[in-house]
Scaffold this active site. Structure first.
Site, PDB file in Angstrom:
ATOM      1  N   ARG A 172      -8.642   5.604 -50.757  1.00  0.00           N
ATOM      2  CA  ARG A 172      -7.394   5.025 -50.224  1.00  0.00           C
ATOM      3  C   ARG A 172      -6.582   4.561 -51.415  1.00  0.00           C
ATOM      4  O   ARG A 172      -7.029   3.708 -52.185  1.00  0.00           O
ATOM      5  CB  ARG A 172      -7.702   3.849 -49.296  1.00  0.00           C
TER       6      ARG A 172
ATOM      7  N   HIS B  57      -1.884   9.722 -43.550  1.00  0.00           N
ATOM      8  CA  HIS B  57      -3.109   9.032 -43.114  1.00  0.00           C
ATOM      9  C   HIS B  57      -3.858   9.956 -42.133  1.00  0.00           C
ATOM     10  O   HIS B  57      -3.961   9.683 -40.947  1.00  0.00           O
ATOM     11  CB  HIS B  57      -2.732   7.705 -42.449  1.00  0.00           C
TER      12      HIS B  57
ATOM     13  N   GLN C 181      -6.799   8.630 -39.698  1.00  0.00           N
ATOM     14  CA  GLN C 181      -6.349   7.862 -38.537  1.00  0.00           C
ATOM     15  C   GLN C 181      -5.873   8.790 -37.427  1.00  0.00           C
ATOM     16  O   GLN C 181      -6.186   8.593 -36.249  1.00  0.00           O
ATOM     17  CB  GLN C 181      -5.207   6.917 -38.943  1.00  0.00           C
TER      18      GLN C 181
ATOM     19  N   ASP D 280       3.985   1.824 -35.738  1.00  0.00           N
ATOM     20  CA  ASP D 280       3.250   1.296 -36.894  1.00  0.00           C
ATOM     21  C   ASP D 280       4.116   0.203 -37.511  1.00  0.00           C
ATOM     22  O   ASP D 280       5.290   0.051 -37.154  1.00  0.00           O
ATOM     23  CB  ASP D 280       2.971   2.445 -37.897  1.00  0.00           C
TER      24      ASP D 280
ATOM     25  N   CYS E  24      -2.187   2.241 -34.926  1.00  0.00           N
ATOM     26  CA  CYS E  24      -3.306   2.399 -35.869  1.00  0.00           C
ATOM     27  C   CYS E  24      -3.911   1.065 -36.265  1.00  0.00           C
ATOM     28  O   CYS E  24      -5.059   1.015 -36.686  1.00  0.00           O
ATOM     29  CB  CYS E  24      -2.836   3.162 -37.107  1.00  0.00           C
TER      30      CYS E  24
ATOM     31  N   ARG F  16     -12.100   5.805 -34.776  1.00  0.00           N
ATOM     32  CA  ARG F  16     -12.148   6.018 -36.229  1.00  0.00           C
ATOM     33  C   ARG F  16     -13.581   6.342 -36.648  1.00  0.00           C
ATOM     34  O   ARG F  16     -13.812   7.233 -37.448  1.00  0.00           O
ATOM     35  CB  ARG F  16     -11.668   4.762 -36.988  1.00  0.00           C
TER      36      ARG F  16
HETATM   37  N1  NVA Z   1       1.620   2.341 -42.607  1.00  0.00           N
HETATM   38  C1  NVA Z   1       0.517   1.417 -42.773  1.00  0.00           C
HETATM   39  C2  NVA Z   1      -0.717   1.958 -42.146  1.00  0.00           C
HETATM   40  C3  NVA Z   1      -1.906   1.027 -42.217  1.00  0.00           C
HETATM   41  C4  NVA Z   1      -3.140   1.612 -41.613  1.00  0.00           C
HETATM   42  C5  NVA Z   1       0.309   1.145 -44.247  1.00  0.00           C
HETATM   43  O1  NVA Z   1       0.329   2.093 -45.042  1.00  0.00           O
HETATM   44  O2  NVA Z   1       0.133  -0.027 -44.614  1.00  0.00           O
HETATM   45  N1   CP Z   2      -5.689   1.860 -39.339  1.00  0.00           N
HETATM   46  C1   CP Z   2      -6.282   1.635 -40.529  1.00  0.00           C
HETATM   47  O1   CP Z   2      -6.350   2.498 -41.397  1.00  0.00           O
HETATM   48  O2   CP Z   2      -6.801   0.391 -40.654  1.00  0.00           O
HETATM   49  P1   CP Z   2      -7.314  -0.278 -41.997  1.00  0.00           P
HETATM   50  O3   CP Z   2      -6.119  -0.436 -42.893  1.00  0.00           O
HETATM   51  O4   CP Z   2      -7.885  -1.591 -41.559  1.00  0.00           O
HETATM   52  O5   CP Z   2      -8.336   0.617 -42.621  1.00  0.00           O
END
Ligand code: NVA
Ligand code: CP
Length: 308
Positions: A103, A130, A133, A221, A261, A289
């Site tokens: 990540r 992502h 997800q 989101d 998500c 997930r």
């Molecule tokens: N768009 C959000 C998704 C988190 C799972 C982010 O990148 O923070």
């Molecule tokens: N939806 C998601 O990716 O959650 P986290 O950021 O908690 O991993």
């Protein structure tokens, strides 16, 4: 499947194979069975350069349940955080690990890791997409609706990593898709180009009611993603109104699902009332997930079919 870097890289068959295996693994768990330890002796490095609850837990638990070892690697503790290059780190990882989930911020870092590590690499979120997800989201839709053909998905909010992967995943699965995003916050150009191939099955609008009209599933989101904290206040003004509330739900099809998500910001992108009315679907999505990630781990880290 060698890697999971973006959903664009998957054929529809590969996408459906992941969902089918996820359903099979989920059914084993629900029947109280333990999986065969097919990943015994293998280690999956989990590199996090951003925070996580669901991604970290689902990959750690998933790898453990498949018999392998999940090695959590915080970006701040690795020499990567002090400037060691991706190219060099990747070649070191390749000497110790059997796979990597990462990540991070830049999509190009994930691609470089795949190129230089020689290992299967799974994208656990970048600024661009992502995919993990969205596999869980598609699994949830498949469970609730029985399939994808003829369904309309809508996304309300920022044209961010989630929007990008949802557009690709939902179109690839056979749904039509409408994105409702403010001007200047549209999904990525590359994703809009991809969507062009689906003709009138894809629409982009600034009008959230047009986007949600007769939708069977509505996604949203956060308005400010990880890494955009400094813009959070400004974004509250820009995105005001890009919210899933009762009025928006009233233009959707009966039985319309709501997916988020998580983490959610109630009374920003979704009202508390709509969130709680759809909490079962949203937490089923979070649970999925785990099942979807196990399928991805299995299919990237082994060459054998799950059932012998
Ligand atoms: N768009 C959000 C998704 C988190 C799972 C982010 O990148 O923070
Ligand atoms: N939806 C998601 O990716 O959650 P986290 O950021 O908690 O991993």
């Amino acid at each position: 499947m060698k890697h999971l870097l973006t959903l664009q890289d998957l054929s529809q068959k590969e996408l459906f194979d992941i969902l089918d295996l996820a359903s099979e693994l989920k059914a084993e768990v629900k029947a109280g069975k333990k999986h065969e330890k097919r990943l015994d002796g293998k280690t999956l490095g989990l590199i996090f350069q951003k925070s996580s609850t669901r991604t970290r837990i689902s990959f750690e638990v998933g790898m453990y349940q498949l018999g392998g070892y999940p090695l959590f690697l915080s970006g701040n503790d690795l020499q990567l955080g002090r400037g060691e290059s991706i190219k060099d780190s990747a070649r070191v990882f390749g000497r110790y690990l059997d796979g990597i989930m990462i990540r991070t911020f830049k999509q190009s870092d994930v691609e470089e890791l795949a190129e230089y590590s020689g290992l299967p690499v799974i994208n656990g979120l970048t600024d661009y997409c992502h995919p993990c997800q969205v596999l869980a989201d598609l699994l949830t839709i498949k469970e609730y609706k029985g399939g994808f053909e003829g369904l309309k998905a809508a996304y309300i909010g920022d044209g961010n990593n989630m929007a990008n992967s949802l557009i690709v995943g939902c179109l690839k699965a056979g749904m039509s898709f409408a994105a409702g995003t403010p001007k200047d916050y549209a999904p990525h150009e590359k994703v809009l180009d991809f969507a062009k191939g689906y003709g009138d099955k894809f629409t982009l609008t600034e009008n959230i009611y047009e986007a949600a009209d007769k939708a069977d599933v509505v996604f949203t989101d956060v308005w400010a993603s990880m890494g955009q904290e400094a813009e959070a206040e400004a974004r509250k003004k820009i995105f005001a109104g890009y919210c899933i509330d009762d009025k928006l739900m009233s233009v959707t099809n009966p039985g319309c699902m709501v997916q988020h998500c998580l983490p959610a910001h109630r009374e920003e992108e979704i009202t508390d009332k709509v969130f709680e009315a759809h909490a079962k679907e949203i937490f089923d999505e979070a649970e999925n997930r785990l099942h979807a990630q196990k399928a991805v781990i299995y299919l990237t880290m082994t060459d054998e079919a799950y059932k012998k």
